[in-house]
Write a protein that holds these residues in place. Structure first.
Motif, mmCIF file in Angstrom:
data_model
loop_
_atom_site.group_PDB
_atom_site.id
_atom_site.type_symbol
_atom_site.label_atom_id
_atom_site.label_comp_id
_atom_site.label_asym_id
_atom_site.label_seq_id
_atom_site.Cartn_x
_atom_site.Cartn_y
_atom_site.Cartn_z
ATOM 1 N N GLN A 397 0.816 -1.213 0.000
ATOM 2 C CA GLN A 397 0.000 0.000 0.000
ATOM 3 C C GLN A 397 0.851 1.266 0.000
ATOM 4 O OE1 GLN A 397 1.968 -0.149 2.680
ATOM 5 N NE2 GLN A 397 0.568 1.298 3.727
ATOM 6 N N THR A 398 2.162 1.102 -0.244
ATOM 7 C CA THR A 398 3.067 2.249 -0.223
ATOM 8 C C THR A 398 3.640 2.511 -1.617
ATOM 9 O OG1 THR A 398 3.657 1.819 2.079
ATOM 10 C CG2 THR A 398 5.189 3.179 0.808
ATOM 11 N N LEU A 399 3.621 3.782 -2.012
ATOM 12 C CA LEU A 399 4.210 4.181 -3.291
ATOM 13 C C LEU A 399 5.421 5.070 -3.024
ATOM 14 C CD1 LEU A 399 0.914 4.137 -3.709
ATOM 15 C CD2 LEU A 399 1.512 5.051 -5.954
ATOM 16 N N CYS A 400 6.468 4.869 -3.822
ATOM 17 C CA CYS A 400 7.623 5.762 -3.791
ATOM 18 C C CYS A 400 7.575 6.563 -5.084
ATOM 19 C CB CYS A 400 8.919 4.969 -3.736
ATOM 20 S SG CYS A 400 9.050 3.978 -2.252
ATOM 21 N N ILE A 401 7.338 7.858 -4.969
ATOM 22 C CA ILE A 401 7.109 8.657 -6.173
ATOM 23 C C ILE A 401 8.041 9.872 -6.218
ATOM 24 C CG2 ILE A 401 4.699 7.953 -6.327
ATOM 25 C CD1 ILE A 401 3.907 10.663 -5.151
ATOM 26 N N ARG A 402 8.199 10.383 -7.427
ATOM 27 C CA ARG A 402 8.991 11.603 -7.589
ATOM 28 C C ARG A 402 8.479 12.335 -8.824
ATOM 29 N NH1 ARG A 402 14.609 10.180 -6.455
ATOM 30 N NH2 ARG A 402 14.747 9.402 -8.599
ATOM 31 N N TYR A 403 8.437 13.631 -8.714
ATOM 32 C CA TYR A 403 8.128 14.484 -9.858
ATOM 33 C C TYR A 403 9.462 14.964 -10.399
ATOM 34 C CZ TYR A 403 5.936 18.152 -12.660
ATOM 35 O OH TYR A 403 5.510 18.948 -13.699
ATOM 36 N N GLU A 404 9.695 14.716 -11.682
ATOM 37 C CA GLU A 404 10.997 15.033 -12.253
ATOM 38 C C GLU A 404 10.836 15.974 -13.431
ATOM 39 O OE1 GLU A 404 12.831 11.248 -13.096
ATOM 40 O OE2 GLU A 404 13.098 10.798 -10.958
ATOM 41 N N PRO A 405 10.720 17.255 -13.139
ATOM 42 C CA PRO A 405 10.552 18.221 -14.233
ATOM 43 C C PRO A 405 11.812 18.263 -15.087
ATOM 44 C CG PRO A 405 10.713 19.348 -12.102
ATOM 45 C CD PRO A 405 10.813 17.893 -11.829
ATOM 46 N N PRO A 406 11.664 18.486 -16.371
ATOM 47 C CA PRO A 406 12.813 18.492 -17.283
ATOM 48 C C PRO A 406 13.914 19.432 -16.780
ATOM 49 C CG PRO A 406 10.765 18.709 -18.511
ATOM 50 C CD PRO A 406 10.398 18.781 -17.071
ATOM 51 N N GLY A 407 15.139 18.933 -16.841
ATOM 52 C CA GLY A 407 16.274 19.786 -16.499
ATOM 53 C C GLY A 407 16.682 19.741 -15.040
ATOM 54 N N LEU A 408 15.848 19.141 -14.212
ATOM 55 C CA LEU A 408 16.199 19.074 -12.794
ATOM 56 C C LEU A 408 16.769 17.705 -12.458
ATOM 57 C CD1 LEU A 408 13.619 20.626 -10.309
ATOM 58 C CD2 LEU A 408 15.988 21.269 -10.718
ATOM 59 N N GLU A 409 17.933 17.674 -11.824
ATOM 60 C CA GLU A 409 18.451 16.402 -11.349
ATOM 61 C C GLU A 409 19.405 16.618 -10.172
ATOM 62 O OE1 GLU A 409 21.967 15.781 -14.685
ATOM 63 O OE2 GLU A 409 19.964 14.924 -15.046
ATOM 64 N N GLY A 410 19.922 15.516 -9.647
ATOM 65 C CA GLY A 410 20.899 15.612 -8.557
ATOM 66 C C GLY A 410 20.361 16.347 -7.347
ATOM 67 N N GLU A 411 21.217 17.152 -6.752
ATOM 68 C CA GLU A 411 20.833 17.827 -5.516
ATOM 69 C C GLU A 411 19.724 18.857 -5.729
ATOM 70 O OE1 GLU A 411 24.207 19.283 -3.381
ATOM 71 O OE2 GLU A 411 25.153 17.296 -3.333
ATOM 72 N N ALA A 412 19.688 19.425 -6.911
ATOM 73 C CA ALA A 412 18.615 20.384 -7.200
ATOM 74 C C ALA A 412 17.263 19.668 -7.177
ATOM 75 C CB ALA A 412 18.840 21.042 -8.565
ATOM 76 N N LEU A 413 17.238 18.461 -7.726
ATOM 77 C CA LEU A 413 16.005 17.672 -7.699
ATOM 78 C C LEU A 413 15.657 17.284 -6.254
ATOM 79 C CD1 LEU A 413 13.725 16.231 -9.214
ATOM 80 C CD2 LEU A 413 15.254 14.270 -9.528
ATOM 81 N N ASP A 414 16.684 16.951 -5.493
ATOM 82 C CA ASP A 414 16.461 16.629 -4.074
ATOM 83 C C ASP A 414 15.782 17.790 -3.353
ATOM 84 O OD1 ASP A 414 17.412 14.070 -4.030
ATOM 85 O OD2 ASP A 414 19.347 14.552 -3.119
#
Lengths: 469, 469
Positions: A397-414
């Protein structure tokens, strides 16, 4: 407070809780108080003379309730659920009101025997064979500590009765995956193993421990003169509900004579659904296991079940027998003080007994299936929406999700991920727990509060889409 | 069960407990059921469909109550009292009904902060300096385990972060008296010390540990290359409420750099009486201590308080910090998961908070003084009666007594003593715990149940005089 005063005040408390449960959805899920804010409202010293019950009750409304994060809220999607079914709450009320203790069987026979029966009910509900004997502990942290101490004593042929762990010629090693719960680490450290002797085994792409990597690591450790002792397999890890392959791990553990402990603290509730039991296939080969009815299943906290196959070993490791605890019945009965750390015990079986009887197994199953379906519904929405990712298999019943807008990664995405989770939590409309997976932050959505219906999951999905944009 | 159904069923439970408390004196104190008798009345398998609340409640009356030994009975003189003041019971009802958990501070700030305040109230009530920080644990067994693990890690400069206890070059030694509680032994064994490394120190004629014997033993152990680690001093031993000389033991512990843990599980309640504080003189030199408000003081079980002087050390030993438990507030707050073994915690401070406020300190003191006076009254009766002996100083509310008819000694006297204690217990009119002192059986009379007045002590004295003759 006389019995009559207790009766009147007790009715008011029950009413207060009934009202609280009825209106819990109206509170912000996460407390908004600043550190020290509650403390500052309380007198620094105890009163010398009595206060009225009115004054105490008023402070619940005025001070305490604002300082709560509401775990029974229908939009509580944090951590794992900690459900307290109303009937289970009432079972606990009986326990506290009776005020009887289980030290020995004789100190209240019903406390021990109702626990024997209800833990056996849960064993049957989870589809376990009758070779398992269960006992109620406070939390899975404690159960895992017991398991590792029992493993330690098996490996050392009861070294505790001689020079203890410090006289062992070779370091004893505990194996787990990096995705196992922090309590595994903690238990191993408290039991004296030492950090260098906790060997984390590689996982596969689904965050499940690799049995071949375990086998290889054990062989390497043996070659280096170390003494492999225990394996902890997790059915439903905390970050992502990953499933270690219990059957394969059991084969490796057996090959090398290691203790196998299965941590099914969360997923254990799901084992009342026959269609979920593939998740811990091989569990019958384990030596000990923990499952927490005080999580998803709905038994009021604390009610963690520790099952062992060799009860004599557990009792031998945990028993003490001072004269003031001996009774004539000792040879015929289970003395629960020898099944765990504490000597005194509450009558915790009542809350399990009340809830199973009031609900019946079928209703418990139906609710868990509701939550599984809600999780699959949300998973479908997330998968179908651009820039959203599901980072781990949704088996429970648990989901691990992330929104990953274009151009964002690494620590900025964090930072971005933590930012929107924080906004959701501060909104008061839902509560989520961010966590890391493969070193990057993501957000866990843990569905399964008692009052959580599809509409609440739909509202959550709307809310988080708003907060990320 | 809806909120309304909870309200109605809850009122019935409160009424049931109010009735139980009002009529508890009518039950036989000790349960008379045979082993397995309760179990045999319960269905071996869980129900698939719901049962009515009436059916559950009926089973409490029909099955459960006969299987209880009644700890709240006015003629309960066994073990030590485990009092649950009605107001404390209600505080616990709030806790269970709210169903909030303390993992981190943020997971319910009020849970942490009310606990900070109430444990500090208890610190003040016990006359301790403000250098002590308190935390609620389940039992003294757990507190002593924490203490010995903390001592182990101090002696080894955090060996848990390296190779653990197994990599220590010299055996670490724990010192206690043979009269210390069985939980000291158990804690040392679970923490990995090994039985050979638990050194029991000689006691004096009052069953108190001898500081000179401790010093001599440490010197001898040092000479043999062992590493002295911790001393456990007891304020109020279980068999006879003997008082180890904390001040003298502290001097020895300090001289050798050992951790000093004070087990005041029972006598700690008495420290709210200034006239009793001589009993643990020197406690300010200790490193950790435990006192159990869930015993004599009257806080519903479980509520054991663990106090430490160096909170940073405790947190360093007990902490884990996985991503899913991190919050923005962590640097400013107390995260109680790092103050003990379990990750999840109930809101246990409520029962302490309710009871102290509803009673006021003065009323709590008055009740304890009532019990001390009753103990002195009974001691006077025993001393004045031929063939009766008091075997240990009566400093608190517990008497160790024996009837020694002319010509009876050794094992014959043992059988006789156990015989009359058994007859008292089977009579149902009172409950006593026999125990050994200097290898011979005697009978403990532990006064201090909430409802125990002078008349009950008088009735007990009549009863035991009848049963010995």
């Amino acid at each position: 407070m006389t019995s009559e005063e207790f009766r009147q005040a007790g009715h008011r408390i029950v009413d207060w809780i009934a009202d609280y449960r009825a209106k819990v959805a109206q509170f912000p899920v996460m407390a908004r108080t600043a550190p020290g804010e509650i403390r500052a409202q309380l007198p620094p010293s105890p009163p010398d003379t009595p206060e009225t019950f009115d004054a105490i009750l008023a402070d619940l409304d005025k001070i305490v309730i604002r300082g709560l994060s509401h775990w029974q809220h229908p939009s509580f999607f944090g951590y794992f659920p900690s459900n307290g079914l109303p009937s289970s709450v009432l079972g606990d009320y009986v326990s506290t009101g009776l005020g009887v203790l289980g030290l020995s069987w004789q100190s209240s026979p019903a406390l021990t025997e109702v626990e024997e029966v209800t833990t056996d009910w849960m064993r049957q509900m989870a589809g376990l064979s009758d070779t398992w004997k269960g006992v109620i502990q406070d939390t899975a942290s404690t159960c895992t500590l017991l398991a590792l101490i029992c493993a330690r004593e098996k490996s050392t042929s009861y070294g505790l009765s001689r020079g203890g762990l410090q006289s062992e010629p070779r370091p004893l090693i505990v194996y787990a995956s990096a995705h196992s719960h922090s309590s595994v680490d903690k238990a191993a450290l408290l039991a004296g193993f030492g950090r260098e002797n906790i060997h984390l085994v590689e996982s596969d792409e689904n965050f499940a421990m690799r049995a071949d990597a375990l086998d290889a690591r054990i062989e390497r450790d043996l070659a280096q003169g170390l003494q492999p002792c225990a394996v902890v397999a997790t059915t439903g890890t905390t970050a992502s509900t990953a499933l270690d392959p219990v059957e394969d791990l059991a084969r490796v553990a057996k090959k090398h004579g290691l203790w196998l402990h299965v941590d099914a603290a969360m997923a254990g509730s799901a084992m009342i659904l026959p269609e979920c039991r593939w998740m811990w296939k091989g569990v019958e080969e384990a030596d000990s296991l923990v499952l927490n009815p005080h999580k998803w299943l709905g038994i009021a906290f604390d009610c963690s079940l520790y099952y062992v196959r060799d009860e004599q070993h557990l009792v031998r490791v945990m028993s003490t027998n001072p004269s003031y605890l001996q009774t004539a019945a000792d040879a015929q009965v289970r003395n629960l003080r020898d099944w765990g750390i504490p000597l005194g015990r509450r009558f915790r079986a009542l809350k399990l007994w009340f809830a199973i009887r009031e609900q019946g197994v079928a209703a418990l199953q139906a609710r868990l299936r509701r939550d599984l379906e809600n999780a699959q519904w949300l998973a479908g929405q997330v998968r179908a929406t651009p820039h959203w990712r599901i980072l781990a298999p949704v088996v429970l019943q648990t989901l691990c999700i992330r929104y990953e807008p274009p151009g964002l990664e690494g620590e900025a995405l964090d930072r971005y991920t933590q930012g929107w989770a924080d906004r959701v939590n501060k909104s008061g409309d839902a509560y989520l727990t961010p966590a890391t997976l493969e070193g990057r932050w993501m957000v866990r959505v843990s569905i399964g509060s008692l009052q959580t219906e599809r509409e609440h999951v739909e509202a959550l999905w709307k809310l988080i889409q708003k907060e990320v944009s």
